[in-house]
Scaffold this motif. Structure first.
Motif, PDB file in Angstrom:
ATOM      1  N   SER A   1       0.843  -1.182   0.000  1.00 13.05           N
ATOM      2  CA  SER A   1       0.000   0.000   0.000  1.00 13.05           C
ATOM      3  C   SER A   1       0.888   1.244   0.000  1.00 13.05           C
ATOM      4  CB  SER A   1      -0.930  -0.023   1.230  1.00 13.05           C
ATOM      5  OG  SER A   1      -1.783   1.092   1.240  1.00 13.05           O
TER       6      SER A   1
ATOM      7  N   GLN B   1       0.820   5.587   1.761  1.00 14.26           N
ATOM      8  CA  GLN B   1       0.106   6.551   2.606  1.00 14.26           C
ATOM      9  C   GLN B   1       0.679   7.943   2.412  1.00 14.26           C
ATOM     10  OE1 GLN B   1      -1.205   5.380   6.581  1.00 14.26           O
ATOM     11  NE2 GLN B   1      -0.385   7.296   7.415  1.00 14.26           N
TER      12      GLN B   1
ATOM     13  N   TRP C   1      -4.730   6.647   2.198  1.00 10.59           N
ATOM     14  CA  TRP C   1      -3.999   5.415   1.961  1.00 10.59           C
ATOM     15  C   TRP C   1      -4.839   4.421   1.170  1.00 10.59           C
ATOM     16  CZ3 TRP C   1      -6.135   6.233   6.842  1.00 10.59           C
ATOM     17  CH2 TRP C   1      -6.921   5.221   7.375  1.00 10.59           C
ATOM     18  N   ARG C   2      -4.161   3.442   0.609  1.00 13.61           N
ATOM     19  CA  ARG C   2      -4.855   2.385  -0.128  1.00 13.61           C
ATOM     20  C   ARG C   2      -5.195   1.270   0.841  1.00 13.61           C
ATOM     21  NH1 ARG C   2      -3.991  -2.625  -1.705  1.00 13.61           N
ATOM     22  NH2 ARG C   2      -5.004  -3.409  -3.580  1.00 13.61           N
TER      23      ARG C   2
ATOM     24  N   GLU D   1      -7.793  -2.376   1.452  1.00 15.43           N
ATOM     25  CA  GLU D   1      -8.481  -3.433   0.718  1.00 15.43           C
ATOM     26  C   GLU D   1      -9.979  -3.322   0.949  1.00 15.43           C
ATOM     27  OE1 GLU D   1      -6.840  -7.332   1.498  1.00 15.43           O
ATOM     28  OE2 GLU D   1      -5.680  -7.135  -0.348  1.00 15.43           O
ATOM     29  N   ASN D   2     -10.732  -3.464  -0.110  1.00 14.55           N
ATOM     30  CA  ASN D   2     -12.180  -3.346  -0.034  1.00 14.55           C
ATOM     31  C   ASN D   2     -12.765  -4.590   0.623  1.00 14.55           C
ATOM     32  OD1 ASN D   2     -14.923  -2.766  -0.490  1.00 14.55           O
ATOM     33  ND2 ASN D   2     -14.424  -1.706  -2.407  1.00 14.55           N
TER      34      ASN D   2
ATOM     35  N   GLY E   1      -8.684  -2.810  -4.283  1.00 12.40           N
ATOM     36  CA  GLY E   1      -8.216  -1.681  -3.495  1.00 12.40           C
ATOM     37  C   GLY E   1      -9.250  -0.568  -3.421  1.00 12.40           C
ATOM     38  N   MET E   2      -9.148   0.269  -2.400  1.00 17.81           N
ATOM     39  CA  MET E   2      -9.999   1.450  -2.292  1.00 17.81           C
ATOM     40  C   MET E   2      -9.219   2.538  -1.566  1.00 17.81           C
ATOM     41  SD  MET E   2     -12.735   0.449   0.688  1.00 17.81           S
ATOM     42  CE  MET E   2     -12.214   0.032   2.363  1.00 17.81           C
ATOM     43  N   LEU E   3      -9.521   3.779  -1.877  1.00 19.76           N
ATOM     44  CA  LEU E   3      -8.864   4.906  -1.234  1.00 19.76           C
ATOM     45  C   LEU E   3      -9.563   5.203   0.087  1.00 19.76           C
ATOM     46  CD1 LEU E   3      -6.779   7.222  -1.344  1.00 19.76           C
ATOM     47  CD2 LEU E   3      -8.550   8.609  -2.450  1.00 19.76           C
TER      48      LEU E   3
END
Length: 234
Positions: free
Chosen positions: A144, A146, A169-170, A172-173, A182-184
């Motif tokens: 990831s 940040q 940061w990235r 996990e959904n 991935g999700m922001l």
């Protein structure tokens, strides 16, 4: 709740304890029905000739026991005299069960820190590689990043302080049908304090987030959770 990064301490060495009463469960009775009411935070910042140390511990309380403890520990090494630093950090914590626990992570990157002449204004920008580790069932290790911004401002003859941080940061959904993607994640926690004395302050923190709150009740991802708080500076 998470606390701010080191530069917001506003002094070369400081330590404080905060007690926050959280209104999130009152505002979002369905989505955050199990959210803690009280959080105790201990944080410390110390600068030295090589850079600085910073850590905080958040302890979430229930009526009968503490629910979880979360910590961030960071070390910065100054690079030259222009405000640049190497940043190393560990994030993680434990809860009474897996749902209340935190996935552990290590971060490595760079920071740019600054302040005005009397340190009444401070700021920091940090860009880091972030490595999540498999911490318990249903989690997985992954790469990831940040991006963090931190600010601190003393004004009104040091009677008022406005400080806080914002993180991107990235993550996990975890939503059904999106697992593994991935999700922001966005999290910011501005704080306002009225400093009754140099040691005692009263104020508020507002946690504003998107994709941060674990919510299986519906599709809501954006939350605003305010607190009222007291702080004692050692």
């Amino acid at each position: 709740m998470t606390a701010m990064a080191a530069v917001a301490a506003l002094t070369a060495s400081s330590q404080n304890i905060q007690v926050h009463y959280d209104f999130g469960r009152n505002i979002y009775a369905d989505e955050e029905s199990d959210r803690q009411k009280v959080t105790i935070t201990l944080e410390q910042f110390k600068a030295d000739k090589w850079g600085s140390w910073f850590y905080f511990v958040d302890i979430d309380m229930s009526r009968k026991f503490f629910r979880s403890a979360y910590t961030e520990i960071s070390r910065e090494f100054n690079i030259g005299k222009q405000g640049f630093a190497a940043h190393v950090e560990y994030d993680g914590g434990l809860g009474r069960d897996q749902i209340g626990s935190f996935q552990h992570a290590a971060l490595l990157g760079g920071a740019y820190n600054g302040h005005n002449a009397d340190f009444s204004k401070t700021w920091s920008v940090q860009l880091m590689y972030k490595r999540y580790f498999k911490s318990y069932d249903y989690t997985s290790a992954y790469h990831s990043f940040q991006l963090t911004g931190v600010w601190g401002l003393n004004f009104a003859n040091k009677k008022c302080t406005f400080s806080g941080f914002i993180d991107f940061w990235r993550g996990e959904n975890w939503r059904a049908g999106h697992e593994g993607h991935g999700m922001l994640v966005i999290l910011t926690e501005p704080q306002f304090w009225y400093n009754v004395t140099p040691n005692l302050s009263f104020g508020s923190e507002i946690e504003i987030s998107n994709n941060f709150i674990y919510n299986t009740y519906n599709d809501k991802s954006f939350f605003i959770n305010p607190t009222i708080a007291a702080k004692w500076n050692f």
